[in-house]
Design a protein around this motif. Sequence first.
Motif, PDB file in Angstrom:
ATOM      1  N   ALA A  17      66.489 -28.561 -52.485  1.00 20.30           N
ATOM      2  CA  ALA A  17      66.474 -27.874 -53.426  1.00 20.30           C
ATOM      3  C   ALA A  17      65.359 -27.212 -51.156  1.00 20.30           C
ATOM      4  O   ALA A  17      65.252 -25.609 -51.549  1.00 20.30           O
ATOM      5  CB  ALA A  17      65.197 -27.487 -53.752  1.00 20.30           C
ATOM      6  N   ALA A  18      65.271 -27.670 -50.178  1.00 24.22           N
ATOM      7  CA  ALA A  18      64.176 -27.706 -49.636  1.00 24.22           C
ATOM      8  C   ALA A  18      64.805 -26.046 -48.726  1.00 24.22           C
ATOM      9  O   ALA A  18      64.129 -25.273 -48.676  1.00 24.22           O
ATOM     10  CB  ALA A  18      64.206 -28.576 -48.684  1.00 24.22           C
ATOM     11  N   SER A  19      66.176 -26.379 -48.439  1.00 23.88           N
ATOM     12  CA  SER A  19      67.235 -25.724 -47.718  1.00 23.88           C
ATOM     13  C   SER A  19      67.216 -23.725 -48.190  1.00 23.88           C
ATOM     14  O   SER A  19      67.526 -23.062 -47.911  1.00 23.88           O
ATOM     15  CB  SER A  19      68.604 -25.862 -46.898  1.00 23.88           C
ATOM     16  OG  SER A  19      69.147 -26.035 -48.358  1.00 23.88           O
ATOM     17  N   ARG A  20      66.739 -23.844 -49.907  1.00 18.74           N
ATOM     18  CA  ARG A  20      67.312 -22.624 -50.621  1.00 18.74           C
ATOM     19  C   ARG A  20      65.904 -21.660 -50.317  1.00 18.74           C
ATOM     20  O   ARG A  20      66.086 -21.104 -50.804  1.00 18.74           O
ATOM     21  CB  ARG A  20      68.099 -22.584 -51.269  1.00 18.74           C
ATOM     22  CG  ARG A  20      67.532 -23.681 -52.669  1.00 18.74           C
ATOM     23  CD  ARG A  20      69.348 -23.596 -53.344  1.00 18.74           C
ATOM     24  NE  ARG A  20      68.581 -24.592 -54.175  1.00 18.74           N
ATOM     25  CZ  ARG A  20      69.006 -25.481 -54.869  1.00 18.74           C
ATOM     26  NH1 ARG A  20      69.434 -26.855 -53.433  1.00 18.74           N
ATOM     27  NH2 ARG A  20      68.615 -27.150 -55.654  1.00 18.74           N
ATOM     28  N   PHE A  21      64.522 -22.995 -50.517  1.00 18.00           N
ATOM     29  CA  PHE A  21      63.609 -22.967 -51.481  1.00 18.00           C
ATOM     30  C   PHE A  21      63.190 -20.875 -51.503  1.00 18.00           C
ATOM     31  O   PHE A  21      62.083 -20.779 -52.348  1.00 18.00           O
ATOM     32  CB  PHE A  21      62.962 -24.268 -51.285  1.00 18.00           C
ATOM     33  CG  PHE A  21      61.298 -23.715 -51.629  1.00 18.00           C
ATOM     34  CD1 PHE A  21      61.109 -24.204 -53.080  1.00 18.00           C
ATOM     35  CD2 PHE A  21      59.950 -23.220 -51.109  1.00 18.00           C
ATOM     36  CE1 PHE A  21      60.115 -24.507 -54.140  1.00 18.00           C
ATOM     37  CE2 PHE A  21      58.992 -23.447 -52.313  1.00 18.00           C
ATOM     38  CZ  PHE A  21      59.167 -23.503 -53.385  1.00 18.00           C
ATOM     39  N   ASP A  22      63.033 -20.806 -50.093  1.00 13.61           N
ATOM     40  CA  ASP A  22      62.132 -19.963 -49.488  1.00 13.61           C
ATOM     41  C   ASP A  22      63.119 -18.350 -49.659  1.00 13.61           C
ATOM     42  O   ASP A  22      62.796 -17.407 -49.661  1.00 13.61           O
ATOM     43  CB  ASP A  22      61.952 -19.936 -48.069  1.00 13.61           C
ATOM     44  CG  ASP A  22      60.822 -20.647 -47.429  1.00 13.61           C
ATOM     45  OD1 ASP A  22      60.058 -20.915 -48.273  1.00 13.61           O
ATOM     46  OD2 ASP A  22      60.618 -20.950 -46.418  1.00 13.61           O
ATOM     47  N   ASP A  23      64.205 -18.726 -50.956  1.00 12.71           N
ATOM     48  CA  ASP A  23      65.181 -17.661 -50.812  1.00 12.71           C
ATOM     49  C   ASP A  23      64.319 -16.575 -52.196  1.00 12.71           C
ATOM     50  O   ASP A  23      64.480 -15.916 -52.279  1.00 12.71           O
ATOM     51  CB  ASP A  23      66.258 -17.959 -51.722  1.00 12.71           C
ATOM     52  CG  ASP A  23      67.430 -18.129 -50.198  1.00 12.71           C
ATOM     53  OD1 ASP A  23      66.979 -17.945 -49.296  1.00 12.71           O
ATOM     54  OD2 ASP A  23      68.265 -19.416 -50.335  1.00 12.71           O
ATOM     55  N   GLU A  24      63.269 -17.670 -52.815  1.00 10.95           N
ATOM     56  CA  GLU A  24      62.627 -16.679 -54.102  1.00 10.95           C
ATOM     57  C   GLU A  24      61.987 -15.967 -54.164  1.00 10.95           C
ATOM     58  O   GLU A  24      60.589 -16.423 -52.536  1.00 10.95           O
ATOM     59  CB  GLU A  24      62.411 -17.499 -54.854  1.00 10.95           C
ATOM     60  CG  GLU A  24      63.279 -19.341 -55.968  1.00 10.95           C
ATOM     61  CD  GLU A  24      63.982 -18.288 -57.344  1.00 10.95           C
ATOM     62  OE1 GLU A  24      63.653 -16.789 -57.055  1.00 10.95           O
ATOM     63  OE2 GLU A  24      64.505 -18.228 -57.247  1.00 10.95           O
ATOM     64  N   PRO A  25      61.416 -14.902 -53.386  1.00 14.03           N
ATOM     65  CA  PRO A  25      60.727 -14.570 -52.980  1.00 14.03           C
ATOM     66  C   PRO A  25      58.905 -14.213 -53.093  1.00 14.03           C
ATOM     67  O   PRO A  25      58.592 -14.154 -52.072  1.00 14.03           O
ATOM     68  CB  PRO A  25      60.852 -12.998 -54.608  1.00 14.03           C
ATOM     69  CG  PRO A  25      62.057 -12.782 -54.878  1.00 14.03           C
ATOM     70  CD  PRO A  25      62.121 -14.413 -54.992  1.00 14.03           C
ATOM     71  N   ASP A  26      58.564 -15.569 -54.249  1.00  7.41           N
ATOM     72  CA  ASP A  26      57.272 -15.705 -54.321  1.00  7.41           C
ATOM     73  C   ASP A  26      56.895 -17.374 -53.531  1.00  7.41           C
ATOM     74  O   ASP A  26      55.899 -17.246 -53.490  1.00  7.41           O
ATOM     75  CB  ASP A  26      56.634 -15.974 -55.234  1.00  7.41           C
ATOM     76  CG  ASP A  26      57.457 -16.520 -55.868  1.00  7.41           C
ATOM     77  OD1 ASP A  26      58.442 -16.407 -56.710  1.00  7.41           O
ATOM     78  OD2 ASP A  26      57.184 -17.435 -57.266  1.00  7.41           O
ATOM     79  N   HIS A  27      58.444 -17.627 -53.124  1.00  2.00           N
ATOM     80  CA  HIS A  27      58.196 -18.915 -52.261  1.00  2.00           C
ATOM     81  C   HIS A  27      58.564 -18.508 -50.720  1.00  2.00           C
ATOM     82  O   HIS A  27      57.405 -18.934 -49.970  1.00  2.00           O
ATOM     83  CB  HIS A  27      59.336 -19.994 -52.378  1.00  2.00           C
ATOM     84  CG  HIS A  27      59.392 -20.320 -53.834  1.00  2.00           C
ATOM     85  ND1 HIS A  27      60.622 -20.816 -54.367  1.00  2.00           N
ATOM     86  CD2 HIS A  27      58.157 -20.237 -54.585  1.00  2.00           C
ATOM     87  CE1 HIS A  27      60.186 -21.200 -55.744  1.00  2.00           C
ATOM     88  NE2 HIS A  27      58.872 -21.380 -55.612  1.00  2.00           N
ATOM     89  N   GLY A  28      59.516 -17.691 -49.907  1.00  2.00           N
ATOM     90  CA  GLY A  28      59.723 -17.376 -48.493  1.00  2.00           C
ATOM     91  C   GLY A  28      58.198 -16.244 -48.536  1.00  2.00           C
ATOM     92  O   GLY A  28      58.623 -16.018 -47.383  1.00  2.00           O
ATOM     93  N   LEU A  29      57.859 -15.183 -49.161  1.00  2.00           N
ATOM     94  CA  LEU A  29      57.545 -14.366 -48.492  1.00  2.00           C
ATOM     95  C   LEU A  29      57.636 -13.008 -47.809  1.00  2.00           C
ATOM     96  O   LEU A  29      57.259 -12.733 -46.568  1.00  2.00           O
ATOM     97  CB  LEU A  29      55.786 -14.574 -48.563  1.00  2.00           C
ATOM     98  CG  LEU A  29      54.937 -16.104 -49.347  1.00  2.00           C
ATOM     99  CD1 LEU A  29      54.129 -16.277 -48.795  1.00  2.00           C
ATOM    100  CD2 LEU A  29      55.217 -15.231 -51.542  1.00  2.00           C
TER     101      LEU A  29
END
Length: 220
Positions: A17-29
């Motif tokens: 999941a690491a490659s797409r993790f920051d796509d979530e607003p509260d993950h990638g900021l």
Amino acid sequence: MSDSAPGRAIADYWDAAASRFDDEPDHGLRAAVTREAWARRVRGWLPAGPVDVLDVGCGTGSLAELVAAGGHRVTGVDLAPRMVARARAKLAAAGVAGRFLVGDAGAPPVREGGFDVLLCRHVIWTLPDPQRALRAWVRLLRPGGRLVLVEGRWREAGEPAVPYVAGAERLPWAGGVGAEELAAAVRPLVAELRIEPLSGDAALWGGPVNDERYAVVADL
């Protein structure tokens, strides 16, 4: 998280999941309003610095970056090597210092009594023995140290669903944990505790949410 078969499956899941993790607003900021909302909360949770902060289950390091940008010394631990690699790269790109280790969030590979604050966001529900993890985390703090546990009871909880990895449905807090239940588990380990509701702050999540989200802030 142990090196059991379920533990390895969970590690593999988050690694993938690491490659797409920051796509979530509260993950990638990535949105300025979301980043500032989390930065404001982090400033409120941390003592006047600089202090030593352990971010357990640090993911791609977004909160660790905010901690470091605030002038604190941050160490992140995550079971997924690809998450750790992205966290290192993120802080390097931001020009701030941080140390990141691959390891079990439930038993971080760091020395006891080495930190002023332990920060954990949306991790405790993934642990096979959250009560044991809480006891371990307290031992990592110096006298007067602080736990900051950002958790929730997700909207999917209680609904029939396929678990995100085989065996995850057997986790004690699968689907999240309510504020009162987590506070009850933490209270015997600390001197003071407060619950900070977060569901109503839509900026944190990139939009309105309908489930229970909160922070338990506890001082030894």
